[in-house]
Design a protein around this motif. Sequence first.
Motif, PDB file in Angstrom:
ATOM      1  N   LYS A   1      -4.114  35.448  21.038  1.00  0.00           N
ATOM      2  CA  LYS A   1      -3.291  36.520  20.112  1.00  0.00           C
ATOM      3  C   LYS A   1      -2.156  36.311  21.171  1.00  0.00           C
ATOM      4  O   LYS A   1      -2.166  36.528  22.402  1.00  0.00           O
ATOM      5  CB  LYS A   1      -3.860  37.983  20.767  1.00  0.00           C
ATOM      6  N   ASP A   2      -0.907  36.055  20.429  1.00  0.00           N
ATOM      7  CA  ASP A   2       0.272  35.593  20.352  1.00  0.00           C
ATOM      8  C   ASP A   2       0.532  37.294  20.930  1.00  0.00           C
ATOM      9  O   ASP A   2       0.457  38.515  20.879  1.00  0.00           O
ATOM     10  CB  ASP A   2       1.038  35.241  19.226  1.00  0.00           C
ATOM     11  N   LYS A   3       1.444  37.550  22.114  1.00  0.00           N
ATOM     12  CA  LYS A   3       1.915  38.732  22.354  1.00  0.00           C
ATOM     13  C   LYS A   3       3.431  39.303  21.497  1.00  0.00           C
ATOM     14  O   LYS A   3       3.276  40.273  21.822  1.00  0.00           O
ATOM     15  CB  LYS A   3       2.555  38.461  24.343  1.00  0.00           C
ATOM     16  N   THR A   4       3.665  38.313  21.340  1.00  0.00           N
ATOM     17  CA  THR A   4       4.955  39.080  20.791  1.00  0.00           C
ATOM     18  C   THR A   4       4.887  40.069  19.236  1.00  0.00           C
ATOM     19  O   THR A   4       5.396  40.390  18.561  1.00  0.00           O
ATOM     20  CB  THR A   4       5.932  37.569  20.699  1.00  0.00           C
ATOM     21  N   THR A   5       3.976  38.165  18.736  1.00  0.00           N
ATOM     22  CA  THR A   5       3.732  39.021  16.674  1.00  0.00           C
ATOM     23  C   THR A   5       2.384  39.964  16.754  1.00  0.00           C
ATOM     24  O   THR A   5       1.960  39.865  15.901  1.00  0.00           O
ATOM     25  CB  THR A   5       3.508  38.134  16.123  1.00  0.00           C
ATOM     26  N   ASN A   6       1.691  39.527  17.937  1.00  0.00           N
ATOM     27  CA  ASN A   6      -0.273  39.993  18.005  1.00  0.00           C
ATOM     28  C   ASN A   6      -0.859  39.958  16.914  1.00  0.00           C
ATOM     29  O   ASN A   6      -1.930  40.237  16.652  1.00  0.00           O
ATOM     30  CB  ASN A   6      -0.243  41.554  17.655  1.00  0.00           C
ATOM     31  N   ARG A   7      -0.563  38.667  16.335  1.00  0.00           N
ATOM     32  CA  ARG A   7      -1.342  37.468  15.383  1.00  0.00           C
ATOM     33  C   ARG A   7      -2.305  36.553  15.931  1.00  0.00           C
ATOM     34  O   ARG A   7      -1.791  36.673  17.142  1.00  0.00           O
ATOM     35  CB  ARG A   7      -0.377  36.527  14.522  1.00  0.00           C
ATOM     36  N   ILE A   8      -3.555  36.599  15.642  1.00  0.00           N
ATOM     37  CA  ILE A   8      -3.909  35.952  16.406  1.00  0.00           C
ATOM     38  C   ILE A   8      -4.458  34.961  16.081  1.00  0.00           C
ATOM     39  O   ILE A   8      -4.323  34.170  14.304  1.00  0.00           O
ATOM     40  CB  ILE A   8      -5.673  36.682  16.590  1.00  0.00           C
ATOM     41  N   PHE A   9      -4.679  33.098  16.483  1.00  0.00           N
ATOM     42  CA  PHE A   9      -5.128  32.079  16.213  1.00  0.00           C
ATOM     43  C   PHE A   9      -6.240  31.490  16.485  1.00  0.00           C
ATOM     44  O   PHE A   9      -7.032  31.747  17.733  1.00  0.00           O
ATOM     45  CB  PHE A   9      -3.758  31.136  16.993  1.00  0.00           C
ATOM     46  N   ARG A  10      -7.350  30.427  15.790  1.00  0.00           N
ATOM     47  CA  ARG A  10      -8.374  30.252  16.442  1.00  0.00           C
ATOM     48  C   ARG A  10      -8.323  28.890  16.744  1.00  0.00           C
ATOM     49  O   ARG A  10      -7.661  28.716  15.016  1.00  0.00           O
ATOM     50  CB  ARG A  10      -9.208  30.791  16.051  1.00  0.00           C
ATOM     51  N   ARG A  11      -8.928  28.502  17.172  1.00  0.00           N
ATOM     52  CA  ARG A  11      -8.821  27.184  17.692  1.00  0.00           C
ATOM     53  C   ARG A  11     -10.422  26.448  18.348  1.00  0.00           C
ATOM     54  O   ARG A  11     -10.972  26.962  18.887  1.00  0.00           O
ATOM     55  CB  ARG A  11      -7.775  26.759  18.495  1.00  0.00           C
ATOM     56  N   ASN A  12     -10.216  25.481  17.625  1.00  0.00           N
ATOM     57  CA  ASN A  12     -11.895  24.803  18.183  1.00  0.00           C
ATOM     58  C   ASN A  12     -11.871  23.376  19.228  1.00  0.00           C
ATOM     59  O   ASN A  12     -10.365  22.763  18.684  1.00  0.00           O
ATOM     60  CB  ASN A  12     -12.700  23.505  16.571  1.00  0.00           C
ATOM     61  N   LEU A  13     -12.465  23.979  20.259  1.00  0.00           N
ATOM     62  CA  LEU A  13     -11.952  22.560  20.966  1.00  0.00           C
ATOM     63  C   LEU A  13     -13.028  21.850  21.769  1.00  0.00           C
ATOM     64  O   LEU A  13     -14.173  22.338  21.469  1.00  0.00           O
ATOM     65  CB  LEU A  13     -11.247  24.057  22.131  1.00  0.00           C
ATOM     66  N   ASP A  14     -12.926  20.518  21.388  1.00  0.00           N
ATOM     67  CA  ASP A  14     -14.526  20.150  22.623  1.00  0.00           C
ATOM     68  C   ASP A  14     -14.320  20.087  24.017  1.00  0.00           C
ATOM     69  O   ASP A  14     -13.683  20.211  24.565  1.00  0.00           O
ATOM     70  CB  ASP A  14     -13.608  18.293  22.008  1.00  0.00           C
ATOM     71  N   ILE A  15     -15.297  20.373  24.270  1.00  0.00           N
ATOM     72  CA  ILE A  15     -16.184  20.756  25.285  1.00  0.00           C
ATOM     73  C   ILE A  15     -17.951  20.168  25.769  1.00  0.00           C
ATOM     74  O   ILE A  15     -18.225  19.664  24.757  1.00  0.00           O
ATOM     75  CB  ILE A  15     -15.789  22.065  25.773  1.00  0.00           C
ATOM     76  N   SER A  16     -17.924  20.182  27.032  1.00  0.00           N
ATOM     77  CA  SER A  16     -19.008  19.579  27.777  1.00  0.00           C
ATOM     78  C   SER A  16     -19.563  20.862  28.162  1.00  0.00           C
ATOM     79  O   SER A  16     -19.045  21.182  29.076  1.00  0.00           O
ATOM     80  CB  SER A  16     -19.284  18.426  28.598  1.00  0.00           C
ATOM     81  N   TYR A  17     -20.219  21.901  27.427  1.00  0.00           N
ATOM     82  CA  TYR A  17     -21.151  22.787  28.276  1.00  0.00           C
ATOM     83  C   TYR A  17     -22.358  23.280  28.062  1.00  0.00           C
ATOM     84  O   TYR A  17     -23.189  23.159  26.662  1.00  0.00           O
ATOM     85  CB  TYR A  17     -20.629  24.081  27.319  1.00  0.00           C
ATOM     86  N   ILE A  18     -23.188  23.550  29.045  1.00  0.00           N
ATOM     87  CA  ILE A  18     -24.468  23.481  29.007  1.00  0.00           C
ATOM     88  C   ILE A  18     -24.319  25.006  30.333  1.00  0.00           C
ATOM     89  O   ILE A  18     -23.974  25.628  31.121  1.00  0.00           O
ATOM     90  CB  ILE A  18     -25.335  22.842  30.321  1.00  0.00           C
ATOM     91  N   GLU A  19     -25.206  26.650  29.715  1.00  0.00           N
ATOM     92  CA  GLU A  19     -25.494  27.536  29.791  1.00  0.00           C
ATOM     93  C   GLU A  19     -26.998  27.954  30.116  1.00  0.00           C
ATOM     94  O   GLU A  19     -27.776  27.677  29.235  1.00  0.00           O
ATOM     95  CB  GLU A  19     -24.789  28.507  29.828  1.00  0.00           C
ATOM     96  N   ASN A  20     -27.342  28.321  31.842  1.00  0.00           N
ATOM     97  CA  ASN A  20     -28.960  28.448  31.299  1.00  0.00           C
ATOM     98  C   ASN A  20     -29.341  29.966  31.496  1.00  0.00           C
ATOM     99  O   ASN A  20     -27.999  30.490  33.077  1.00  0.00           O
ATOM    100  CB  ASN A  20     -30.019  28.439  31.244  1.00  0.00           C
ATOM    101  N   SER A  21     -30.649  31.234  31.417  1.00  0.00           N
ATOM    102  CA  SER A  21     -30.280  32.153  31.967  1.00  0.00           C
ATOM    103  C   SER A  21     -30.325  32.119  33.467  1.00  0.00           C
ATOM    104  O   SER A  21     -30.130  33.402  33.554  1.00  0.00           O
ATOM    105  CB  SER A  21     -31.011  33.021  31.358  1.00  0.00           C
ATOM    106  N   LYS A  22     -30.577  31.360  34.527  1.00  0.00           N
ATOM    107  CA  LYS A  22     -30.808  30.850  35.537  1.00  0.00           C
ATOM    108  C   LYS A  22     -29.333  31.402  36.526  1.00  0.00           C
ATOM    109  O   LYS A  22     -28.814  30.708  36.354  1.00  0.00           O
ATOM    110  CB  LYS A  22     -31.401  29.611  35.963  1.00  0.00           C
ATOM    111  N   VAL A  23     -29.631  31.980  37.259  1.00  0.00           N
ATOM    112  CA  VAL A  23     -28.400  32.811  38.203  1.00  0.00           C
ATOM    113  C   VAL A  23     -27.669  32.154  39.489  1.00  0.00           C
ATOM    114  O   VAL A  23     -29.136  31.290  39.984  1.00  0.00           O
ATOM    115  CB  VAL A  23     -28.204  33.840  38.115  1.00  0.00           C
TER     116      VAL A  23
END
Length: 59
Positions: free
Chosen positions: A37-59
Amino acid sequence: MRDCTIDYILDYFNNNLTPNNTPLDFINCNKITVEAKDKTTNRIFRRNLDISYIENSKV
């Protein structure tokens, strides 16, 4: 209101639409979507980013 609606929809899908109504306990992805969200205009921009991500429920 937009943010509240999106949060509600995401919670619904995450909590109710998993196989056999079991909790989602593992996430593995190669892309994420970021909203900025831009601080000046309050417009919201969406971007798709490449990432390697793994999450599990084990803490």
